[in-house]
Design an enzyme around this catalytic site. Structure first.
Site, PDB file in Angstrom:
ATOM      1  N   SER A  41       0.888  -1.172   0.000  1.00  0.00           N
ATOM      2  CA  SER A  41       0.000   0.000   0.000  1.00  0.00           C
ATOM      3  C   SER A  41       0.916   1.209   0.000  1.00  0.00           C
ATOM      4  CB  SER A  41      -0.916   0.023   1.223  1.00  0.00           C
ATOM      5  OG  SER A  41      -0.178   0.158   2.409  1.00  0.00           O
ATOM      6  N   THR A  78      -2.820  -6.129   1.051  1.00  0.00           N
ATOM      7  CA  THR A  78      -3.660  -5.043   1.532  1.00  0.00           C
ATOM      8  C   THR A  78      -3.421  -4.784   3.017  1.00  0.00           C
ATOM      9  OG1 THR A  78      -5.331  -5.712  -0.064  1.00  0.00           O
ATOM     10  CG2 THR A  78      -6.078  -4.350   1.757  1.00  0.00           C
ATOM     11  N   THR A  88      -4.620  -0.362  -0.446  1.00  0.00           N
ATOM     12  CA  THR A  88      -3.877  -1.396  -1.168  1.00  0.00           C
ATOM     13  C   THR A  88      -3.266  -0.868  -2.459  1.00  0.00           C
ATOM     14  OG1 THR A  88      -4.043  -3.672  -2.020  1.00  0.00           O
ATOM     15  CG2 THR A  88      -5.840  -2.180  -2.556  1.00  0.00           C
ATOM     16  N   ARG A 143      -7.873  -2.970 -13.583  1.00  0.00           N
ATOM     17  CA  ARG A 143      -8.524  -3.844 -12.603  1.00  0.00           C
ATOM     18  C   ARG A 143      -8.627  -3.163 -11.242  1.00  0.00           C
ATOM     19  NH1 ARG A 143      -7.047  -6.245  -7.373  1.00  0.00           N
ATOM     20  NH2 ARG A 143      -8.200  -8.209  -7.178  1.00  0.00           N
ATOM     21  N   THR A 188      -8.815  -8.657   3.292  1.00  0.00           N
ATOM     22  CA  THR A 188      -7.646  -8.832   2.427  1.00  0.00           C
ATOM     23  C   THR A 188      -7.765 -10.184   1.742  1.00  0.00           C
ATOM     24  OG1 THR A 188      -5.237  -9.079   2.356  1.00  0.00           O
ATOM     25  CG2 THR A 188      -6.298  -9.657   4.425  1.00  0.00           C
ATOM     26  N   GLY A 189      -7.610 -10.214   0.434  1.00  0.00           N
ATOM     27  CA  GLY A 189      -7.730 -11.501  -0.251  1.00  0.00           C
ATOM     28  C   GLY A 189      -7.930 -11.309  -1.738  1.00  0.00           C
TER      29      GLY A 189
END
Length: 354
Positions: free
Chosen positions: A93, A218, A236, A246, A269-270
């Site tokens: 980040s 993130t 992030t 994206r 986060t993922g």
């Protein structure tokens, strides 16, 4: 591209990493933080690098504690915590952000106030030093919830936020990771950004570890202040070598970030595409509010059951206005920390830690 395979073994390891729910008295503050999830396993990091991450997570707690102990708001605590993480190259980040396939750092962030349900978010910004502060400006000083790209940066300038050249965010290891990913995809490598430092040698073993451990780099925070208000924030750099503009879940209210005093606050986060489809953050809070589940049970249902069934991977940290703290993740590890007023700080990395 490397992908975490969600298996029974993975779930068994990860289940040890879920925090015990905690309750505190009315008028006490609390804080829970994540720094990303992934295949973070014992022995994969050097002791020196592990110590760096633990120190960075402890420092993040200290920044939030200083605000909350001074009767600051949950929103202010979130900004203070994430500012430091956005400036720390350890995290994906701000200054440590990954590069897109075009050789750019495109940053996303969001913030939400559980007292009012006001929210702000930004996506694809490239010159704002602290995207989390821009997200808050969107919430506080615009009629909108989300701004993106050049428009978001114009707004940042109008609000007097710090603008930096794109090379400010450059780190050699993130550039090398982008190059390696593009080579594996058979894509051209873009020119090195203007103003970037001269190339330095990179340990490819370190890149291998980064690919496993920091796939979901993130950062996020949920805070409860002494007034009883919850807020959540997430920031992030996205995913390495992402294409076509994206955008993941981090700036999506309800997916990567959500806060409501009546239920809970969540930062995620993922793999963002799954978190968006499942509306992970708001779904956890809905289970707390509508079905009366405790926070840990709601978090586990969404992450360990529903997200896993979709073959999505990642984790969350969460907090309620009554002081219940939880985290849940279906990857082998997640950088995470928690602290409640009058308690002892907890910093954890691996799945077998509390």
């Amino acid at each position: 591209m490397f992908r975490v395979l969600v298996s029974a073994a993975t779930l068994a390891v990860s289940s040890f990493g879920m925090a015990e729910a905690q309750e505190f008295n009315d008028g006490s503050w609390a804080l829970v933080i994540h720094g990303g999830a992934g295949v973070i396993e014992r022995g994969a990091m050097t002791p020196e690098r592990e110590a760096e991450y633990r120190a960075a997570m402890a420092a993040a707690l200290e920044r939030g504690e200083a605000i909350l102990n001074a009767n600051g708001s949950a929103l202010d605590a979130i900004e203070a915590v994430i500012h430091g993480m956005e400036d720390d190259p350890l995290f994906n980040s701000g200054r440590g952000a990954v590069f897109t396939a075009a050789g750019r750092n495109e940053l996303d962030a969001s913030i939400m106030d559980g007292a009012t349900l006001n929210a702000g978010a930004v996506a694809g910004v490239t010159q704002v030093r602290h995207p989390i502060s821009l997200a808050r400006e969107v919430m506080d000083n615009s009629r909108h919830v989300m701004l993106q790209g050049e428009g978001a940066e114009t707004f940042a300038r109008e609000q007097g936020l710090e603008i930096v050249p794109p090379a400010f965010f450059f780190t050699e290891r993130r550039w090398a990771a982008m190059e390696r990913t593009l080579i594996s995809l058979g894509l051209d490598i873009p020119p090195r950004p203007d103003g970037a430092p001269e190339p330095t040698e990179i340990d490819h073993g370190e890149l291998d570890r980064d690919a496993r451990e920091h796939r979901f780099g993130t950062v996020g925070v949920v805070a409860l202040d002494r007034a009883g208000n919850i807020a959540a924030g997430t920031s992030t750099g996205g995913t390495t070598a992402k294409r076509w503009g994206r955008v993941g879940d981090s700036p999506i209210i309800g997916a990567g970030t959500y806060a409501n005093n009546e239920s809970c606050g969540v930062s995620a986060t993922g793999t963002g595409e799954f978190f968006i489809r499942l509306t992970v953050a708001s779904r956890i809070c809905a289970l707390v509010e509508m079905q009366g589940l405790d926070l840990q049970a709601a978090s586990d249902q969404v992450i360990m059951d529903e997200l896993t069934a979709m073959e999505g991977d990642g984790g969350i940290v969460a907090l309620t206005a009554s002081g219940e703290i939880a985290w849940s993740f279906n990857t082998p590890g997640m950088y995470r920390a928690r602290l409640s007023e009058g308690g002892e700080p907890v910093v954890a990395i691996y799945g077998d830690e509390d």
